[in-house]
Scaffold this active site. Sequence first.
Site, PDB file in Angstrom:
ATOM      1  N   GLY A  89       0.917  -1.228   0.041  1.00 42.92           N
ATOM      2  CA  GLY A  89       0.066  -0.072  -0.096  1.00 42.92           C
ATOM      3  C   GLY A  89       0.880   1.390   0.122  1.00 42.92           C
ATOM      4  CG  ASP A  91       1.908   8.247  -3.854  1.00 46.00           C
ATOM      5  OD1 ASP A  91       3.356   8.294  -4.561  1.00 46.00           O
ATOM      6  OD2 ASP A  91       1.160   8.513  -4.362  1.00 46.00           O
ATOM      7  CB  ILE A  92       6.849   7.467  -4.679  1.00 43.72           C
ATOM      8  CG1 ILE A  92       7.784   6.873  -5.282  1.00 43.72           C
ATOM      9  CG2 ILE A  92       6.707   8.887  -4.198  1.00 43.72           C
ATOM     10  CD1 ILE A  92       8.423   7.689  -6.558  1.00 43.72           C
ATOM     11  CE1 TYR A  94      17.259   6.793  -1.791  1.00 40.99           C
ATOM     12  CE2 TYR A  94      17.220   7.320   0.538  1.00 40.99           C
ATOM     13  CZ  TYR A  94      17.970   7.160  -0.763  1.00 40.99           C
ATOM     14  OH  TYR A  94      19.384   6.685  -0.563  1.00 40.99           O
ATOM     15  CB  ALA A 160       7.683   6.041   4.693  1.00 39.87           C
ATOM     16  N   GLY A 162       4.272   1.216   4.717  1.00 39.74           N
ATOM     17  CA  GLY A 162       3.679   0.472   3.581  1.00 39.74           C
ATOM     18  C   GLY A 162       3.631  -0.945   3.573  1.00 39.74           C
ATOM     19  N   GLY A 173       6.562  -3.116   4.961  1.00 43.01           N
ATOM     20  CA  GLY A 173       6.848  -2.552   6.358  1.00 43.01           C
ATOM     21  C   GLY A 173       7.275  -1.229   6.559  1.00 43.01           C
ATOM     22  CB  ALA A 175      11.655   3.170   4.962  1.00 38.17           C
ATOM     23  CB  CYS A 191       4.180   9.228   1.445  1.00 34.84           C
ATOM     24  SG  CYS A 191       5.312   8.321   2.376  1.00 34.84           S
TER      25      CYS A 191
END
Length: 231
Positions: A89, A91-92, A94, A160, A162, A173, A175, A191
């Site tokens: 789940g 967005d983007i 790094y 972050a 996801g 998981g 970051a 995100c």
Amino acid sequence: MNKEVKFTDWGLMDYQEAWAKQETVFNTTVAIKTANRTNNTTLITPNTLVFCEHPHVYTLGKSGVPENLLLDEKGLEEKQATYYKINRGGDITYHGPGQIVGYPILDLDNFFTDIHLYLRTLEEAVILTLKDYGIVAGRYPGYTGVWLDPDNDKARKICAMGVRCSRWVTMHGFAFNVNTNLDYFKNIIPCGIDDKAVASMQQELGYELPMEEVKLKLRTHIAALFGMTLI
């Protein structure tokens, strides 16, 4: 319920290789659960907690917008970074050296079947780890992850999250920016949030942190909050 969790640190590992290894563990656990249901058996499902770091990479979740990556192929090559669309789940984001990437591959039937509580518990482990270093962190209403100064216009994300969950088995998981080079976040809209900054422990404290020490504190908090026995 099996609350034993195998902890492993994969070190610095290519993202695609780590993704494949995750999928193998995840699929094995889901297969055991499926067999239990089909055959009316009670085979124990395993739980795994993985820590690692990745070479520079951008990943886009299922709900992500490709335009949130601000680099073309040439730009990625210049930054020595790779890019993947993945099945978590969010967005983007790094990933890179100096960042603790955590992949809990857990059967939540062994703990609690509540994905929101699962995310909040992971967040709390990061919040407590930051507290160990005198950094006050919290949650930003409406968003996952861990934030600094979430209640004012200086809000910035330091961790972050996801995840993917199927049959109550989790993968992907979090970051957690420890000694992360934050310049790499300038190449994305993290995100999908274009009006908030990112942070790292090194930036906040003004010195480089010992990664192994932070990892130990973090996994200790995760184990305590979930009631795990790490093996």
